[in-house]
Design a protein around this motif. Structure first.
Motif: not given
Lengths: 314, 282
Positions: A158-160, A162-165, A167-168, A170-171, A174, A184
């Protein structure tokens, strides 16, 4: 009876970590990664050897995580650098891992870990010492350790993500094109995502083998389908408003329900454990087919209830 | 300043489908330029943009940005200097992420992405302020999934994402082509507003000749992988769709009659005059 239920719960918790790993590759990264079947067996193999060497069980956890991450790295490199399609990259690594795992296990297809110190053995001894019968002591200590690891994994993941990295990553799953436009490096995010996924899966292998005091080179067969079954069940119970950590927790719940269902089915006379994979495949096939069945059944249902037109939005 | 010198790109080289997309193309984009790019299908407009972004690699020639050779720089590295908006409104954002998450991804374009929390609360005020400037009410939908928004809203957010960190160059690839006329107009007005307030150097591909004339300070026309017409200043301001079509016919007569560019200007060449009046009336 209660022992088999407890075993099912424990299995569900441990395989829940695998479900989270499969979720990371299949759902978050949108990468159909077959490495899974090899990396879970790798976790078991590494653990068996580490424990037999008399090393601390936490080192077995660490080595399993590293081994799994390495497997993910290979699949990631095959895909990003050598442009091999995702499924094939995973299958190649998985196939290679079969031999590698046999080597790790010193050319044995199965290792039984008796009289070694495991993560749970200390706790079991304490529980048995306090008067609990051994068969319950084992299950209770397994459950405590499993809950701790599941909690840790959910927290860290969960923490990971949510971090800047994070998030990339997850993106990337998508919209990779958009990611590159936002600077990225999608090769990096895919590789790191696969490493995390397979590290978790190997961790699941590590814990499962410690819990069963046994590991086999073929323990990974069907692991993906089991992971997907847990994800499908878990997602079916996940509401739209659930936050990410709740979604992760529901994957573990999905995995537990899957185990309970299997356990109950196997209690029906005539079934035995050899039918497990067949039942799993049937459950997943049904779950995946639900949208099609619903769509196909609609005209029939409408015919019976005599409705014309029906709901066009459905 | 972006200086492109003699770049070429051929797709499917050596096959029956061989297509020269860029043919020894050179152009210098000065700081503060707002260039509109027009040209028929297959003229090489998008390929030019993709070459600048590094989505495709060029066969020869160089691309220099502020004196730095970026010809062989990886796409993700180059993104530090470039803001991009695609034609497809679905392409520029992550549908399953919230407005805030999308903006948080964009605000770190060109910066190291660390293990710090991805959506710090203090950034939210900036997002709200920037979204309010779009005048679409998006500042109240920070936590909404982008997938729930309309194409125009998504394109406006993509525009904001491309410019949140001021880019050296903003690249717009027919970014209003997939929108309905009213929304397209709105997004174009937003584009103008953002580009002018930030004084952002911009390259905008469009298939609408009137837009190409109305917006920007410089217009280039492309054909067969080359820049065939480059006009700026007063001369550009005084252009009309008709004059542009004539120019095109004069330079590349073979393309005009069959081309999409002509059709999307709402006209066939012989009817150009009538429609031009209509265009300007709109």
């Amino acid at each position: 009876m209660e022992i088999s239920i407890m075993t099912a719960l424990n299995q569900g918790l441990m395989w829940g970590i695998l479900a989270i790993g499969v979720f990371v590759s299949f759902k978050v990264l949108d990468f159909a990664d077959m490495t899974c079947e090899g990396s879970i067996a790798m976790g078991g193999a590494i653990t068996a050897i580490t424990l037999q060497a008399g090393l601390h069980p936490l080192l077995a956890v660490l080595f399993s995580l590293l081994g799994g991450a390495g497997a993910g790295l290979i699949t990631g490199l095959l895909h990003t650098k050598l442009k091999i399609p995702p499924i094939l990259s995973g299958i190649l690594t998985m196939t290679a891992l079969y031999s590698i795992n046999l080597r790790i296990m010193q050319d044995r297809a199965s290792i039984t870990m008796l009289n070694v110190k495991t993560l749970t053995s200390g706790l079991t001894d304490a529980l048995v010492g306090s008067g609990l019968p051994y068969k319950y002591g084992v299950q209770v200590s397994n459950m405590i350790i499993a809950l701790i690891f599941v909690g840790l994994v959910i927290g860290v993941i969960y923490w990971f993500f949510g971090t800047e990295f994070g998030c990339t990553i997850r993106a990337t799953g998508m919209n990779p094109k958009m990611c590159r436009a936002q600077g990225i490096n999608t090769n990096t995010t895919i590789i790191v995502g696969l490493m995390i996924s397979n590290a978790l899966i190997a961790l699941a292998g590590c814990l499962i083998s410690q819990m069963q005091f046994n590991t086999t080179v073929s323990m990974g067969t069907g692991a993906i389908v089991i992971g997907l079954a847990s994800i499908i069940i878990g997602e079916a119970m996940t509401g739209k408003k659930f936050s990410f950590w709740a979604k992760l927790a529901m994957l573990v719940v999905g995995s537990i329900i899957y185990r309970l269902v299997i356990t109950l089915i196997l209690m029906i006379p005539g079934f035995n454990t050899n039918d497990l994979k067949l039942l799993t495949a049937i459950i997943v096939a049904i779950a995946l087919a639900i949208p099609a069945i619903k769509g196909g059944a609609k005209p029939l249902i409408q015919k019976f209830i005599g409705k014309k037109g029906g709901n066009e939005n459905a | 300043m972006l200086k492109i010198t003699g770049i070429s790109k051929t797709f499917n080289q050596g096959t029956i489908n061989e297509k020269v997309a860029l043919n020894d193309l050179s152009i210098t984009i000065n700081d503060g330029d707002f260039i509109t790019v027009i040209g028929g299908n297959g003229a090489g407009k998008s390929t030019l943009l993709n070459a600048i972004c590094g989505t495709i690699s060029v066969e020869n020639g160089t691309i220099e940005l502020d004196g730095k050779d970026i010809t062989h720089l990886k796409e993700a590295k180059r993104a530090k200097y470039l803001g991009r908006v695609f034609q497809d409104p679905m392409m520029g954002t992550c549908a399953d992420m919230s407005v805030e998450e999308n903006l948080a991804l964009a605000v770190r374009r060109g910066k190291q992405r660390t293990l710090k929390w991805g959506m710090p609360k203090k950034d939210r005020e900036v997002y709200v302020e920037e979204l309010a400037k779009l005048n679409l009410g998006l500042e109240e939908r920070l936590s909404n999934k982008v997938g729930l928004l309309s194409g125009g809203q998504r394109q406006a957010i993509t525009l904001l994402m491309a410019t949140l960190n001021r880019p050296e160059l903003l690249l717009l690839d027919e970014h209003t082509a997939a929108l309905d006329p009213k929304t397209a107009e709105k997004v174009l007005a937003l584009t103008k507003q953002i580009v002018e307030s930030g004084n952002i150097t911009t390259l905008m591909i469009t298939h609408n000749m009137q837009d190409a004339i109305t917006y920007g300070n410089r217009l280039i026309m492309m054909n067969a992988g080359k820049v065939i017409y480059d006009v700026s200043g007063e001369e550009k301001k005084n252009l009309t769709v008709k004059a542009l079509l004539e120019k095109f016919e004069e330079i590349a007569p073979s393309v005009v009659t069959s081309d999409k560019m002509v059709l999307s200007a709402g006209t066939k060449s012989e009817e150009a005059q009538d429609n031009q009046n209509q265009d300007s009336a709109e």
